[in-house]
Design an enzyme around this catalytic site. Sequence first.
Site, PDB file in Angstrom:
ATOM      1  N   HIS A 121       0.834  -1.201   0.000  1.00  0.00           N
ATOM      2  CA  HIS A 121       0.000   0.000   0.000  1.00  0.00           C
ATOM      3  C   HIS A 121       0.867   1.248   0.000  1.00  0.00           C
ATOM      4  O   HIS A 121       0.580   2.213  -0.717  1.00  0.00           O
ATOM      5  CB  HIS A 121      -0.905   0.003   1.232  1.00  0.00           C
ATOM      6  CG  HIS A 121      -2.029  -0.980   1.181  1.00  0.00           C
ATOM      7  ND1 HIS A 121      -3.120  -0.833   0.347  1.00  0.00           N
ATOM      8  CD2 HIS A 121      -2.244  -2.130   1.867  1.00  0.00           C
ATOM      9  CE1 HIS A 121      -3.959  -1.836   0.524  1.00  0.00           C
ATOM     10  NE2 HIS A 121      -3.443  -2.649   1.442  1.00  0.00           N
ATOM     11  N   ASP A 128      -7.173  -3.107  -1.601  1.00  0.00           N
ATOM     12  CA  ASP A 128      -8.146  -3.899  -0.856  1.00  0.00           C
ATOM     13  C   ASP A 128      -9.509  -3.626  -1.472  1.00  0.00           C
ATOM     14  O   ASP A 128      -9.935  -2.457  -1.552  1.00  0.00           O
ATOM     15  CB  ASP A 128      -8.170  -3.494   0.619  1.00  0.00           C
ATOM     16  CG  ASP A 128      -6.845  -3.731   1.324  1.00  0.00           C
ATOM     17  OD1 ASP A 128      -6.120  -4.658   0.919  1.00  0.00           O
ATOM     18  OD2 ASP A 128      -6.546  -2.998   2.281  1.00  0.00           O
ATOM     19  N   GLU A 185      -5.723 -12.528   3.644  1.00  0.00           N
ATOM     20  CA  GLU A 185      -6.798 -11.566   3.400  1.00  0.00           C
ATOM     21  C   GLU A 185      -7.343 -11.749   1.984  1.00  0.00           C
ATOM     22  O   GLU A 185      -6.669 -11.391   1.016  1.00  0.00           O
ATOM     23  CB  GLU A 185      -6.284 -10.132   3.580  1.00  0.00           C
ATOM     24  CG  GLU A 185      -5.779  -9.832   4.982  1.00  0.00           C
ATOM     25  CD  GLU A 185      -5.187  -8.434   5.114  1.00  0.00           C
ATOM     26  OE1 GLU A 185      -5.008  -7.758   4.075  1.00  0.00           O
ATOM     27  OE2 GLU A 185      -4.901  -8.006   6.239  1.00  0.00           O
ATOM     28  N   HIS A 188      -7.187  -8.520  -0.282  1.00  0.00           N
ATOM     29  CA  HIS A 188      -5.934  -7.790  -0.508  1.00  0.00           C
ATOM     30  C   HIS A 188      -5.184  -8.400  -1.695  1.00  0.00           C
ATOM     31  O   HIS A 188      -4.807  -9.569  -1.672  1.00  0.00           O
ATOM     32  CB  HIS A 188      -5.066  -7.862   0.751  1.00  0.00           C
ATOM     33  CG  HIS A 188      -3.728  -7.193   0.611  1.00  0.00           C
ATOM     34  ND1 HIS A 188      -3.419  -6.017   1.253  1.00  0.00           N
ATOM     35  CD2 HIS A 188      -2.612  -7.530  -0.088  1.00  0.00           C
ATOM     36  CE1 HIS A 188      -2.173  -5.671   0.953  1.00  0.00           C
ATOM     37  NE2 HIS A 188      -1.670  -6.573   0.136  1.00  0.00           N
TER      38      HIS A 188
END
Length: 215
Positions: A121, A128, A185, A188
């Site tokens: 990020h 996401d 995740e 993600h």
Amino acid sequence: MSCRAQNIRIVRKSKIYRHQVAADSALSFLELKDAVPGVLLDLHYATPANFTGKRLYRQGEHTFLRRAPARALARVQAALQAEGLGLKVWDAYRPHAATRLMWELVRDERYVANPKKGSGHNRGLAVDLTLVDSRGQELDLGTRFDNFTDTAHSNFKELPPDVLANRKKLRTAMEAAGFTVLATEWWHFYWPNDRNYDVMDLDFRVLLKEYRKSK
């Protein structure tokens, strides 16, 4: 100004960013609502409605990715729209300062990046997101954003068939465009750091200004 933390360089001045982009246009950031027509934004970290209970950045109307992943995301969105679906983005670019705040609360590298290494990020390479239908309603993918349980793991199988199908739909579309899913995740996805992209700590307003100047 830029500084080094262990083996990463953190860029904190727009002048350095401009010089980098002048040397390699692939390092530029694109604004997602512009680069990905029809994408929805619900930026949780721009509000207190996230696992930290704090607003981690101030900009809630715009977000960014580097040029290659932004264009790849546009291809995903176009393919999904042909099926009556689309994307809702929960987080994309995240300044390094926000990662430092998150690490103070959750010192677990399965779920939060260690600021000494920086995150996808921070480099503008990770996003996401989830699937939405033609009305913008989220599909059921089993958990909400920032769920720190095994159920959120991308290969977790003990879920209803429709949820597994939705996860497979999202993952297949993203992987076909060049993204990789994070093991812990399902939401993600990250782009290869094939240019050794620096960690960025620029405010959203600065990036938006630079983006508009470059158009």
